[in-house]
Design a protein around this motif. Structure first.
Motif, PDB file in Angstrom:
ATOM      1  N   ALA A  89      20.229   3.277   1.825  1.00  0.00           N
ATOM      2  CA  ALA A  89      18.968   3.832   2.317  1.00  0.00           C
ATOM      3  C   ALA A  89      18.215   2.803   3.141  1.00  0.00           C
ATOM      4  CB  ALA A  89      18.104   4.284   1.158  1.00  0.00           C
ATOM      5  N   ASP A  90      17.333   3.309   3.969  1.00  0.00           N
ATOM      6  CA  ASP A  90      16.397   2.469   4.713  1.00  0.00           C
ATOM      7  C   ASP A  90      15.033   2.605   4.046  1.00  0.00           C
ATOM      8  OD1 ASP A  90      18.496   2.005   6.450  1.00  0.00           O
ATOM      9  OD2 ASP A  90      17.830   3.503   7.902  1.00  0.00           O
ATOM     10  N   LEU A  91      14.253   1.529   4.113  1.00  0.00           N
ATOM     11  CA  LEU A  91      12.949   1.504   3.458  1.00  0.00           C
ATOM     12  C   LEU A  91      11.984   0.714   4.327  1.00  0.00           C
ATOM     13  CD1 LEU A  91      11.243   1.969   0.792  1.00  0.00           C
ATOM     14  CD2 LEU A  91      12.071  -0.287   0.089  1.00  0.00           C
ATOM     15  N   THR A  92      10.775   1.242   4.493  1.00  0.00           N
ATOM     16  CA  THR A  92       9.713   0.508   5.167  1.00  0.00           C
ATOM     17  C   THR A  92       8.566   0.327   4.189  1.00  0.00           C
ATOM     18  OG1 THR A  92      10.335   1.508   7.288  1.00  0.00           O
ATOM     19  CG2 THR A  92       8.189   0.427   7.179  1.00  0.00           C
ATOM     20  N   LEU A  93       8.110  -0.921   4.074  1.00  0.00           N
ATOM     21  CA  LEU A  93       7.007  -1.272   3.184  1.00  0.00           C
ATOM     22  C   LEU A  93       5.784  -1.598   4.033  1.00  0.00           C
ATOM     23  CD1 LEU A  93       9.018  -3.639   0.835  1.00  0.00           C
ATOM     24  CD2 LEU A  93       8.446  -1.241   0.440  1.00  0.00           C
ATOM     25  N   PHE A 152       1.858  -3.147   4.077  1.00  0.00           N
ATOM     26  CA  PHE A 152       0.969  -4.041   3.346  1.00  0.00           C
ATOM     27  C   PHE A 152      -0.453  -3.998   3.893  1.00  0.00           C
ATOM     28  CE2 PHE A 152       5.256  -5.571   2.878  1.00  0.00           C
ATOM     29  CZ  PHE A 152       5.332  -5.881   1.527  1.00  0.00           C
ATOM     30  N   ASP A 153      -1.414  -4.476   3.105  1.00  0.00           N
ATOM     31  CA  ASP A 153      -2.822  -4.435   3.497  1.00  0.00           C
ATOM     32  C   ASP A 153      -3.179  -5.451   4.578  1.00  0.00           C
ATOM     33  OD1 ASP A 153      -2.695  -6.703   1.875  1.00  0.00           O
ATOM     34  OD2 ASP A 153      -4.517  -6.221   0.760  1.00  0.00           O
ATOM     35  N   ASN A 154      -2.264  -6.321   4.955  1.00  0.00           N
ATOM     36  CA  ASN A 154      -2.518  -7.264   6.058  1.00  0.00           C
ATOM     37  C   ASN A 154      -1.991  -6.701   7.377  1.00  0.00           C
ATOM     38  OD1 ASN A 154       0.237  -7.510   5.744  1.00  0.00           O
ATOM     39  ND2 ASN A 154       0.232  -9.739   5.552  1.00  0.00           N
ATOM     40  N   ASN A 155      -1.741  -5.390   7.414  1.00  0.00           N
ATOM     41  CA  ASN A 155      -1.222  -4.673   8.583  1.00  0.00           C
ATOM     42  C   ASN A 155       0.215  -5.030   8.922  1.00  0.00           C
ATOM     43  OD1 ASN A 155      -3.545  -3.113   9.067  1.00  0.00           O
ATOM     44  ND2 ASN A 155      -4.517  -4.899  10.005  1.00  0.00           N
ATOM     45  N   GLN A 156       0.908  -5.668   8.022  1.00  0.00           N
ATOM     46  CA  GLN A 156       2.319  -5.978   8.209  1.00  0.00           C
ATOM     47  C   GLN A 156       3.158  -4.857   7.608  1.00  0.00           C
ATOM     48  OE1 GLN A 156       3.677  -9.532   6.243  1.00  0.00           O
ATOM     49  NE2 GLN A 156       5.680  -9.452   7.197  1.00  0.00           N
ATOM     50  N   SER A 157       4.275  -4.589   8.242  1.00  0.00           N
ATOM     51  CA  SER A 157       5.265  -3.705   7.641  1.00  0.00           C
ATOM     52  C   SER A 157       6.614  -4.408   7.707  1.00  0.00           C
ATOM     53  CB  SER A 157       5.315  -2.347   8.340  1.00  0.00           C
ATOM     54  OG  SER A 157       5.690  -2.497   9.679  1.00  0.00           O
ATOM     55  N   ILE A 158       7.436  -4.149   6.714  1.00  0.00           N
ATOM     56  CA  ILE A 158       8.771  -4.745   6.654  1.00  0.00           C
ATOM     57  C   ILE A 158       9.770  -3.616   6.531  1.00  0.00           C
ATOM     58  CG2 ILE A 158      10.348  -6.180   5.301  1.00  0.00           C
ATOM     59  CD1 ILE A 158       7.948  -7.867   4.468  1.00  0.00           C
ATOM     60  N   GLU A 159      10.774  -3.622   7.411  1.00  0.00           N
ATOM     61  CA  GLU A 159      11.835  -2.621   7.378  1.00  0.00           C
ATOM     62  C   GLU A 159      13.080  -3.214   6.754  1.00  0.00           C
ATOM     63  OE1 GLU A 159      12.726   0.010  10.732  1.00  0.00           O
ATOM     64  OE2 GLU A 159      10.941  -0.860  11.678  1.00  0.00           O
ATOM     65  N   LEU A 160      13.635  -2.487   5.797  1.00  0.00           N
ATOM     66  CA  LEU A 160      14.895  -2.878   5.166  1.00  0.00           C
ATOM     67  C   LEU A 160      15.926  -1.815   5.501  1.00  0.00           C
ATOM     68  CD1 LEU A 160      13.403  -3.716   1.673  1.00  0.00           C
ATOM     69  CD2 LEU A 160      13.994  -5.342   3.464  1.00  0.00           C
ATOM     70  N   LYS A 161      17.121  -2.228   5.866  1.00  0.00           N
ATOM     71  CA  LYS A 161      18.189  -1.302   6.244  1.00  0.00           C
ATOM     72  C   LYS A 161      19.340  -1.392   5.247  1.00  0.00           C
ATOM     73  CE  LYS A 161      16.397  -0.084  10.254  1.00  0.00           C
ATOM     74  NZ  LYS A 161      15.988   1.272  10.518  1.00  0.00           N
ATOM     75  N   ASN A 162      19.963  -0.256   4.983  1.00  0.00           N
ATOM     76  CA  ASN A 162      21.173  -0.182   4.160  1.00  0.00           C
ATOM     77  C   ASN A 162      21.012  -0.768   2.766  1.00  0.00           C
ATOM     78  OD1 ASN A 162      22.841   1.126   6.118  1.00  0.00           O
ATOM     79  ND2 ASN A 162      22.864  -0.821   7.223  1.00  0.00           N
ATOM     80  N   ILE A 163      19.929  -0.433   2.094  1.00  0.00           N
ATOM     81  CA  ILE A 163      19.727  -0.872   0.713  1.00  0.00           C
ATOM     82  C   ILE A 163      20.803  -0.216  -0.153  1.00  0.00           C
ATOM     83  CG2 ILE A 163      18.172  -0.804  -1.275  1.00  0.00           C
ATOM     84  CD1 ILE A 163      15.880  -0.561   0.742  1.00  0.00           C
ATOM     85  N   LEU A 176       0.799  -1.226   0.000  1.00  0.00           N
ATOM     86  CA  LEU A 176       0.000   0.000   0.000  1.00  0.00           C
ATOM     87  C   LEU A 176       0.829   1.272   0.000  1.00  0.00           C
ATOM     88  CD1 LEU A 176      -2.690  -0.937   2.674  1.00  0.00           C
ATOM     89  CD2 LEU A 176      -2.845  -1.132   0.177  1.00  0.00           C
ATOM     90  N   LYS A 177       2.034   1.189   0.601  1.00  0.00           N
ATOM     91  CA  LYS A 177       2.804   2.409   0.810  1.00  0.00           C
ATOM     92  C   LYS A 177       4.250   2.045   1.101  1.00  0.00           C
ATOM     93  CE  LYS A 177       2.477   4.806   4.842  1.00  0.00           C
ATOM     94  NZ  LYS A 177       1.955   5.697   5.869  1.00  0.00           N
ATOM     95  N   ALA A 178       5.146   2.977   0.806  1.00  0.00           N
ATOM     96  CA  ALA A 178       6.562   2.816   1.123  1.00  0.00           C
ATOM     97  C   ALA A 178       7.087   4.132   1.694  1.00  0.00           C
ATOM     98  CB  ALA A 178       7.344   2.431  -0.115  1.00  0.00           C
ATOM     99  N   GLN A 179       8.008   4.034   2.638  1.00  0.00           N
ATOM    100  CA  GLN A 179       8.660   5.214   3.195  1.00  0.00           C
ATOM    101  C   GLN A 179      10.156   4.961   3.221  1.00  0.00           C
ATOM    102  OE1 GLN A 179       6.643   5.497   7.031  1.00  0.00           O
ATOM    103  NE2 GLN A 179       5.720   7.418   6.352  1.00  0.00           N
ATOM    104  N   THR A 180      10.933   6.007   2.913  1.00  0.00           N
ATOM    105  CA  THR A 180      12.382   5.895   2.910  1.00  0.00           C
ATOM    106  C   THR A 180      13.005   7.129   3.555  1.00  0.00           C
ATOM    107  OG1 THR A 180      14.354   5.664   1.524  1.00  0.00           O
ATOM    108  CG2 THR A 180      12.486   6.804   0.558  1.00  0.00           C
ATOM    109  N   LYS A 194      10.709  12.440   1.983  1.00  0.00           N
ATOM    110  CA  LYS A 194       9.408  12.285   2.637  1.00  0.00           C
ATOM    111  C   LYS A 194       8.320  11.905   1.648  1.00  0.00           C
ATOM    112  CE  LYS A 194      10.453  15.317   6.431  1.00  0.00           C
ATOM    113  NZ  LYS A 194      10.177  16.503   7.183  1.00  0.00           N
ATOM    114  N   GLU A 195       8.638  11.982   0.347  1.00  0.00           N
ATOM    115  CA  GLU A 195       7.610  11.755  -0.666  1.00  0.00           C
ATOM    116  C   GLU A 195       7.930  10.538  -1.535  1.00  0.00           C
ATOM    117  OE1 GLU A 195       5.336  14.103  -4.285  1.00  0.00           O
ATOM    118  OE2 GLU A 195       6.831  15.172  -3.113  1.00  0.00           O
ATOM    119  N   THR A 196       7.098   9.506  -1.404  1.00  0.00           N
ATOM    120  CA  THR A 196       7.218   8.319  -2.252  1.00  0.00           C
ATOM    121  C   THR A 196       5.851   7.985  -2.826  1.00  0.00           C
ATOM    122  OG1 THR A 196       6.793   6.769  -0.457  1.00  0.00           O
ATOM    123  CG2 THR A 196       9.091   7.317  -0.876  1.00  0.00           C
TER     124      THR A 196
END
Length: 141
Positions: A116-120, A122-133, A54-58, A62-64
């Motif tokens: 970069a860091d990234l948070t994804l 999802f519609d199942n209320n899960q979020s996944i954080e990725l570090k140092n992409i 549904l959404k991503a933040q990095t 501030k704008e993705t």
């Protein structure tokens, strides 16, 4: 308290929250003074249920937006999409020329040293954080 925590962990695994993974994430390198870039990756859904990104933040901006490319009157154009579906027991690749995460208003050039860091989300209320992409140069053919 322990029973509540155990029940929470059990319910999370029953809903397949631990069955979504991210592979091959990278940021597109940019020329100096560029104001936008893209993030590409593969989302694997090994659960029994379809889901959607549904959404991503990095931390790059501030704008993705979630985007795809579409052919309009013989010309390929980028279009924002409200979500990116990932079917059960499959994967969806976000790649150049297709689905991707667009990052606007970047402050610095994205070069070989950029991480970069990234948070994804999802519609199942899960979020996944990725570090140092890492970043990657994309060569057009």
């Amino acid at each position: 308290m322990k029973k509540t925590l155990i029940l929470l962990l059990l319910s999370m695994s029953l809903w397949g929250m631990d069955k979504v993974s991210i592979e091959n994430a990278y940021i597109k390198q940019t020329p100096p003074h560029a104001k936008a870039t893209a993030i590409f990756l593969t989302i694997k859904n090994d659960s029994d249920k379809d889901l959607s990104l549904l959404k991503a933040q990095t931390n790059l901006s501030k704008e993705t937006e979630l985007h795809t490319h579409k052919n309009e009157n013989g010309k390929m154009v980028m279009k924002e999409v409200p979500s990116i579906p990932i079917k059960a027991h499959s994967s969806t690749e976000l790649k150049p020329g297709g689905l991707h995460i667009m990052v606007f208003d970047i402050k610095n050039q994205i070069d070989e040293n950029t991480r970069a860091d990234l948070t994804l989300y999802f519609d199942n209320n899960q979020s996944i954080e990725l570090k140092n992409i890492p970043s990657k140069a994309i060569v057009k053919h």
